[in-house]
Design an enzyme around this catalytic site. Structure first.
Site: not given
Ligand code: GLA
Length: 701
Positions: A447, A504
């Protein structure tokens, strides 16, 4: 002065590029489009497209060539801007030589006085996608700064008169905006150290009918996209498309004798958008994705994020894994919250050690249970970041990006590490390498949840270097690239990872649009697509499981919700769709994607054809103004072949009652490709949240 130009042609399957190469002058692209017959007279083609001089133009009309410079009265932005000793150079790069094969051309340009060489590489790759990059070498005795160097400077064929660019934000990526190109063109630049949610590194140009040209910069850092119409200098209003990495002042310094290659830029032309999508998909699958030929089927994921968030314990995760296995899940991904003191998003990034509070016995027992349940195990990491509240930051407060003496402003409570520093990359490699050696981890979700400010040179290069080193040490580990969803999606990162996280936003209505947008360039095999909870935590919308699950099938399917909070009926519906996905992923992930047109703008249709089999998804997201929506016309079929058409169950609960002759749909209707593509299928599409899957199987002749 330059000689009469030599003409060079490159040929793909259905594409020809023709260049006019004038030694000691410029190289021009005189044709980019339909494949020309073998004997085409290229000199005549050049003359047919040549322009005479018009009024109020320099006495020798400037030639933009394939690397336009600020010279000779050219009025577009230069593709190359260089500095020596702080002063901008006025360069005069001239074509010294060229080498061509059937599908690749290398053009060497030199400025003898400035002691600079630029080599332009043009190559037709898989899918007839043209891939270009530039390598610049400093042959001088003093350092040379590259302020700007385009990967591609494409004279846009004049038949392309409109463009579609993208805009978006977190959880709402890639909205399309279409407009005419002339007269003001388009200027875009990103500043966050990554391409961002708004897809400025992707572009469509539209020609007559449905003809389309797609372009992309394969770079995970900041970009510059420019589309300029030079109605003054070169004078014919031709638009010039430039795609370039946006480097910071002083970022690219070439010592005497040193070279730098730009990232690749890509473009392709096609008769319509479905064909363009397939060109990019073929290119990604064959020329970009690492070791794709060795990939197994894309496993169904269950990701812990929207099920448990930070509320983690070994017991809860094992219970979640058991529920997941019952649904048919094949990979269990432990998201954020497993390391250091990370019980919320304000702490511990950088402390990549398994948290003894959550896992007193390490990850071992959880992974063993996951394996015993027949799944493999994946883990979330965010290596490029550090929380001010972390052991790493306390030990190395200078490792983050910061301006000395200035306040260090956070985003999501975090700072970014300076990836240009060797010691930072070494630390991260050692931590990640240890995690992968000590635990049976098949998959990393990598990420990147903040913009880079203040930034420093070398962040993208440092990111690539770390990823490359880790992949070389652990070649079997699959990696997903995520950046708060779709904040860093490009062919540069995709040459190093196995899938991306498009957004997301798991709300199926939103996701349908987002998947359709990304799939213009990316095949379903790399687009994560998860069934989220209802109500959705981002939009608050409640959606039926049937709809959520059908939408999620068209991607790399997963679940990001807690099965324990679903009803029995929802779990059964979800399991049935997971089984369908497994049955059809061979088609979805190797086949040709078609974007289906429908008169109702709230109906989205996509289908994938592969070796005589096809699966279509047709989804209604609004309440239709008419009871009986227009029949859905399919695509990509052989007109004369006969297909058995079925609607795999479960059927959408509300719409099934409107289906005429359900028994016949169960048995299957046999229709020709022509009938299916012209007459279509009258599917009930009255209510929002109605999605149908359509299965087609070609019958022997
Ligand atoms: C980001 C990612 C999510 C999740 C969160 C965890 O927002 O895009 O899918 O993994 O971090 O903190």
């Amino acid at each position: 002065m330059s000689d009469t130009p030599a003409h060079v042609r490159l040929d793909g399957h259905a594409l020809t590029l023709v260049f006019a190469c004038a030694r000691d002058g410029a190289a021009r692209l005189i044709h980019a489009g339909a494949k020309l017959p073998a004997g085409e007279d290229l000199a005549a083609l050049d003359t047919a497209g040549a322009r005479g001089r018009h009024e109020n133009q320099p006495d020798v009309p400037p030639v933009a060539g394939l690397l336009p410079e600020a010279k000779h009265g050219l009025m577009t932005s230069p593709a190359v801007v260089l500095r020596r000793g702080g002063a901008r150079l006025t360069t005069d790069l001239r074509l010294a030589r060229w080498e061509a094969t059937h599908e690749a051309l290398t053009l060497t340009l030199r400025d003898e006085a400035a002691q600079i060489e630029a080599v332009l590489h043009w190559q037709i790759g898989a899918g007839d996608v043209v891939r270009c990059h530039t390598v610049l070498t400093n042959h001088g005795t003093a350092p040379l700064e590259i302020e700007q160097l385009a990967s591609l400077a494409l004279p846009v064929p004049a038949r392309f008169t409109e463009c579609t660019s993208y805009a978006g934000r977190w959880a709402s990526e890639l909205h399309e905006h279409r407009r005419t190109i002339a007269p003001d063109g388009l200027h875009r630049k990103s500043h966050g150290g990554k391409p961002g949610f708004d897809g400025g590194n992707w572009l469509l140009l539209h020609g007559p009918g449905q003809e389309v040209l797609g372009a992309h910069l394969a770079w995970s850092g900041d970009f510059i996209t420019r589309l300029e119409c030079d109605s003054a200098g070169a004078g014919d209003g031709t638009a010039l498309l430039q795609l370039a990495a946006s480097w910071q002042p002083g970022e690219i310094m070439l010592a005497p004798g040193a070279s730098r290659a730009t990232p690749p830029a890509l473009f392709a032309t096609a008769d319509h958008r479905s064909a363009l999508a397939r060109a990019f998909h073929a290119h990604l699958r064959d020329d970009v994705l690492p070791v794709r030929k060795d990939w197994g089927p894309r496993k169904v994921h269950l990701n812990s994020w929207e099920a448990l968030g930070f509320d983690l314990s070994e017991d809860k995760l094992i219970a979640l894994a058991e529920d997941a296995a019952r649904l048919g899940i094949e990979r269990f991904v432990l998201d954020d919250g497993w390391f250091g003191g990370r019980r919320n998003d304000q702490t511990s990034l950088g402390d990549w050690l398994v948290s003894p509070d959550v896992f007193p016995n390490g990850l071992g027992p959880l992974i063993a249970r996951v394996h015993a349940l027949g799944m493999d195990f994946g883990l979330w990491v965010e290596p490029e970041m550090v929380s001010p509240d972390s052991d790493l930051y306390r030990q190395h407060p200078d490792w983050c990006l910061h301006a000395p003496g200035q306040e260090r402003r956070t985003m999501r409570g975090q700072l970014a590490l300076d990836m240009a520093r060797t010691e930072v990359r070494t630390y991260l490699f050692e931590r990640l390498d240890a995690l992968l050696r000590e635990n049976a981890i098949a998959y990393l979700k990598w990420d990147h949840n903040r913009d880079l400010f203040p930034s420093r040179p070398g962040q993208t290069d440092g990111f690539y270097a770390l990823l490359d080193r880790l992949s070389a040490a652990h070649p079997k580990v699959e990696i997903e690239s995520c950046s708060s969803g779709g904040g860093r999606i490009d062919f540069g990162v995709l040459s190093r990872v196995h899938r991306v996280w498009p957004s997301d936003n798991n709300d199926a209505i939103e996701r349908l649009r987002i998947m359709r947008a990304w799939s213009q360039f990316l095949p379903l095999d790399v687009l994560g697509s998860h069934v989220g909870p209802s109500p959705n935590p981002i939009t608050g919308r409640r959606l039926a499981m049937d709809f959520r699950a059908k939408v999620a099938i068209f991607g790399h399917m997963g679940v990001e919700a807690d099965p324990a909070r679903m009803t029995d009926k929802e779990r059964a519906t979800l399991a049935a769709h997971i089984a369908l996905y497994k049955q059809w992923r061979g088609v979805l992930h190797s086949g040709a994607l078609w974007r289906l047109a429908h008169p109702d703008p709230n109906v989205t249709g996509m289908m994938v054809t592969h070796m005589g089999r096809a699966l279509a998804l047709v989804a209604q997201t609004a309440f239709s103004p008419v009871f009986d929506a227009a029949p859905v016309r399919l695509a990509g079929l052989e007109p004369d072949a006969r297909y058995r058409v079925t609607l795999p169950e479960p059927w959408p609960p509300r719409a099934r009652h409107y289906l005429a002759a359900p028994e016949q749909w169960r048995e299957g209707l046999v229709l020709s490709g022509t009938a299916l593509m012209t007459q279509g299928l009258a599917l009930p599409l009255t209510h929002p949240e109605t999605a149908w899957l359509v299965v087609l199987e070609r019958l022997p002749q």
